[in-house]
Design an enzyme around this catalytic site. Structure first.
Site, mmCIF file in Angstrom:
data_model
loop_
_atom_site.group_PDB
_atom_site.id
_atom_site.type_symbol
_atom_site.label_atom_id
_atom_site.label_comp_id
_atom_site.label_asym_id
_atom_site.label_seq_id
_atom_site.Cartn_x
_atom_site.Cartn_y
_atom_site.Cartn_z
ATOM 1 C CB ALA A 60 -1.091 -0.066 1.135
ATOM 2 C CE LYS A 61 6.178 0.854 -3.007
ATOM 3 N NZ LYS A 61 5.242 -0.111 -3.849
#
Lengths: 278, 278
Positions: free
Chosen positions: B94-95
């Protein structure tokens, strides 16, 4: 028309104000709402009522919807769509950042006109390098949408990374601003604002120079966090007409009463007037 | 048990391999699937069949689900839940990265056991400062979940920012690794792996030193992108047992046939054996 120009138009009648929709747990509770998707939906609907015809730029905070998974995202979609239909600009505060086809996926999610989350602008994070964000810049250019790149944020933990200087003494935050300015330069040469904005904290003692940015500046840290209208003007300098302070806490604290929130918006916006447009 | 220990256990029988689920448009098309939520769902189900009982760590790429809004997130929820029920570890790529209560919202979305998106680990981005991520580190510690912090990525645009050095000559990527190591130190002192990992490209010529990390290393860039098993070992050094190359393209290219994908996983994992656990 570029996002920057749309924003200047909106500000000419509504003032240079960005109001956040931040349905975090303590705020849901203080509004007397349950901490679940029903509370999230009711909170969001009240914000739409209060902000859609009063605020130039509304900023839903994606994390507080994501927390409830797909059900939260469904409410976010409805919130973004209703705000835009009713005539205000929406920046989704997502702080996404990736590379290649993955970044293109995020760009599509937030800026493609056909996406259920389609917004006027999105916030992005440049840890993977400014130009890793090219897919979102390209989609923004294509559709006259906006991108706000995190540059110099107001949280103390950020200084260590963002203030670090390269061999020429240029800080990372200044490098981000300069790279955004380069993308806006063709518009600035025509006296217009471009699509690429930056996020700059209003409480910074050594902010990056913004004089050649040519795009919008989102400025958190005003109000409850200590930043004032004169801080905004001083930091933004020649770009003050493009500086949009983000005020959330003090306005949301007057909810859930919609008339009270509208009053609070009007009072706050009076400190940040827009400029007439020809 | 820490996430690092869970991962070492999984690797002891399945090998040190992280396989991505990357349903981007061109891959959906090459699998003969429509580019819509139905195609996304079918792609994801095939990946679950192929990977759930063969791969130590599976990494769905959130952007490709987010692109379809709440409907995409519903498929992501089902994918994560089914993979975990069937016995593999899931890292949601997802960063994410934010501050304060907003970061806590993201932490809750991806690591809270009660969240519909609840994963064994999540990737995060440190542009706002390593310690802006504290809420996700705290939730990870609380529940034995993992966090992978972007440190030194393999894309060329990243060098400018991540290789920049402070006054002591320490690069930003090394600073991130060292701060992660500090969080894992109490576990490492007991001979165990902690919860906090990093992302390090397998194709880097000057990677940060990882010898004191004490947590998992996610290594993109292996396979189609040029990194080899010996690159992984060399970069990871003393931490090679905790290095998990991320291989996606070459395995997904053998789909949609599930038996073919399982074969491809087995062949690839043979290059990255795990170690027996007492």
């Amino acid at each position: 028309m570029t996002f920057g120009e749309k924003l200047l138009n909106a500000a000419s009648t509504r003032g240079r104000l960005c109001v956040g929709i931040d349905p975090h747990e303590s705020l849901l509770t203080s509004w007397g709402l349950p901490v679940n998707v029903d509370g999230l939906a009711e909170f969001s609907r009240a914000c739409v009522e209060a902000f859609a015809d009063t605020v130039a730029l509304v900023k839903p905070q994606v994390a507080f919807y994501e927390r409830f998974g797909s059900a939260g995202f469904a409410i976010l979609e409805e919130t973004i769509q209703t705000l835009r239909e009713r005539g205000c600009l929406v920046v989704s505060d997502a702080k996404r950042g990736d590379i290649g086809s993955t970044m293109a996926g995020y760009a599509s999610a937030w800026l493609d006109p056909a996406s259920p989350l389609s917004s006027d602008a999105v916030t992005v994070s440049p840890y993977l390098g400014f130009h890793s964000l090219d897919p979102v810049f390209e989609l923004a250019e294509q559709h006259g949408r906006g991108v706000f790149v995190l540059a110099a944020t107001s949280n103390p933990e950020a200084r260590e990374l963002q203030d670090q200087q390269n061999a020429d003494g240029v800080s990372i935050s200044q490098q981000i601003v300069d790279q955004a300015a380069a993308l806006n330069a063709p518009y600035m040469a025509q006296g217009k604002a471009g699509n690429i904005g930056v996020v700059i904290g209003a409480t910074l003692s050594k902010p990056p120079r913004l004089s050649t940015l040519g795009g919008a500046i989102l400025m958190p840290g005003v109000g409850a966090q200590g930043g004032t209208a004169s801080d905004v003007d001083e930091i933004a300098g020649d770009m003050a007409h493009l500086a949009f302070p983000n005020v959330s806490r003090s306005i949301l604290a007057t909810g859930p009463d919609i008339a009270e929130m509208k009053n609070s918006v009007a009072k706050t916006a009076a400190d940040f007037p827009g400029f007439p447009r020809s």
